[in-house]
Design an enzyme around this catalytic site. Structure first.
Site, PDB file in Angstrom:
ATOM      1  N   CYS A 102      32.153  65.993  41.212  1.00 51.64           N
ATOM      2  CA  CYS A 102      30.746  65.647  40.988  1.00 51.64           C
ATOM      3  C   CYS A 102      29.996  65.765  42.303  1.00 51.64           C
ATOM      4  CB  CYS A 102      30.660  64.210  40.466  1.00 51.64           C
ATOM      5  SG  CYS A 102      28.981  63.641  40.170  1.00 51.64           S
ATOM      6  N   LEU A 103      28.795  66.330  42.256  1.00 51.32           N
ATOM      7  CA  LEU A 103      27.999  66.469  43.481  1.00 51.32           C
ATOM      8  C   LEU A 103      27.628  65.103  44.062  1.00 51.32           C
ATOM      9  CD1 LEU A 103      25.661  69.405  42.384  1.00 51.32           C
ATOM     10  CD2 LEU A 103      27.617  69.527  43.943  1.00 51.32           C
ATOM     11  N   HIS A 144      30.282  64.948  30.962  1.00 49.95           N
ATOM     12  CA  HIS A 144      30.090  64.501  32.346  1.00 49.95           C
ATOM     13  C   HIS A 144      28.596  64.339  32.662  1.00 49.95           C
ATOM     14  CE1 HIS A 144      31.138  64.638  36.800  1.00 49.95           C
ATOM     15  NE2 HIS A 144      29.831  64.829  36.801  1.00 49.95           N
ATOM     16  N   HIS A 148      26.091  60.721  33.197  1.00 50.96           N
ATOM     17  CA  HIS A 148      25.207  60.384  34.319  1.00 50.96           C
ATOM     18  C   HIS A 148      23.958  59.647  33.823  1.00 50.96           C
ATOM     19  CE1 HIS A 148      26.921  62.035  37.946  1.00 50.96           C
ATOM     20  NE2 HIS A 148      27.130  63.218  37.400  1.00 50.96           N
TER      21      HIS A 148
END
Ligand code: NI
Length: 191
Positions: A102-103, A144, A148
């Site tokens: 994940c960034l 994913h 968020h």
């Protein structure tokens, strides 16, 4: 267009439930510019997806795109998709383990169980309804990104914390086996 700053784990904006976006707000030039910036930021960072709250704007919008991505060269392609106010519905109890990064969680990867088939309902960036199914590795990406928007990070869903690894150690010790698994998942679910 502009590159936006990406929030990292520990920043409270990643833990808020992002709010729904109204049609008028969505269609405003300002929000359309924001969506362009979100896409540009995702591409610049080589992300497979990026949610608005990852760039400090807690609204229910995310971008997903997988096109020969250097961070995830084994992932099946997903054309650029903007989801507004998305709702995911699992279509099976079947799950598979997805090695995620994940960034917003720099240099960490881990195995996350994900539903193998989903129905996705959302609005597109212009407010038109979307309703489609997604399966396999791509379904993991959609889950994913939508997590968020509910303030959930992949690390929350890692069942066995011993699977956590840096990107370098993923490449050294886990990549080969996972890429083999990805081939099996793609053969089974078609994406
Ligand atoms: Ni992420």
């Amino acid at each position: 267009m502009a590159l936006l700053k990406i929030a990292h784990i520990g920043h409270p904006v990643l833990r808020e439930r992002a709010r729904e976006v109204g049609l008028e707000e969505l269609r405003s030039p300002e929000m359309q510019r924001f969506i362009d910036d979100l896409v540009e930021t995702m591409r610049d960072a080589s992300g497979a997806g990026l949610a608005a709250n990852q760039v400090h704007r807690p609204v229910r919008i995310c971008a997903i795109e997988v096109e020969s991505n250097p961070r995830y060269p084994y992932k099946p392609r997903i054309p650029l998709t903007i989801l507004v106010n998305p709702v995911l519905e699992p279509l099976t109890d079947e799950t598979f383990d997805n090695f995620e990064g994940c960034l917003s969680v720099p240099n960490l990867r881990g195995l996350v169980p994900r539903h193998a088939r989903l129905r996705v309902r959302a609005l597109d960036r212009h407010g038109a309804p979307l309703d489609f199914e997604v399966a396999g590795i791509s379904a993991g990406t959609f889950q994913h990104e939508c997590d968020h928007l509910d303030g959930i990070l992949f690390v929350d869903r890692v069942r066995d914390t011993r699977s956590l690894c840096t990107w370098a150690e993923f490449d050294r010790f886990h990549r080969e086996r996972f890429v083999e698994r990805v081939r099996e998942i793609v053969a089974r679910y078609g994406s």
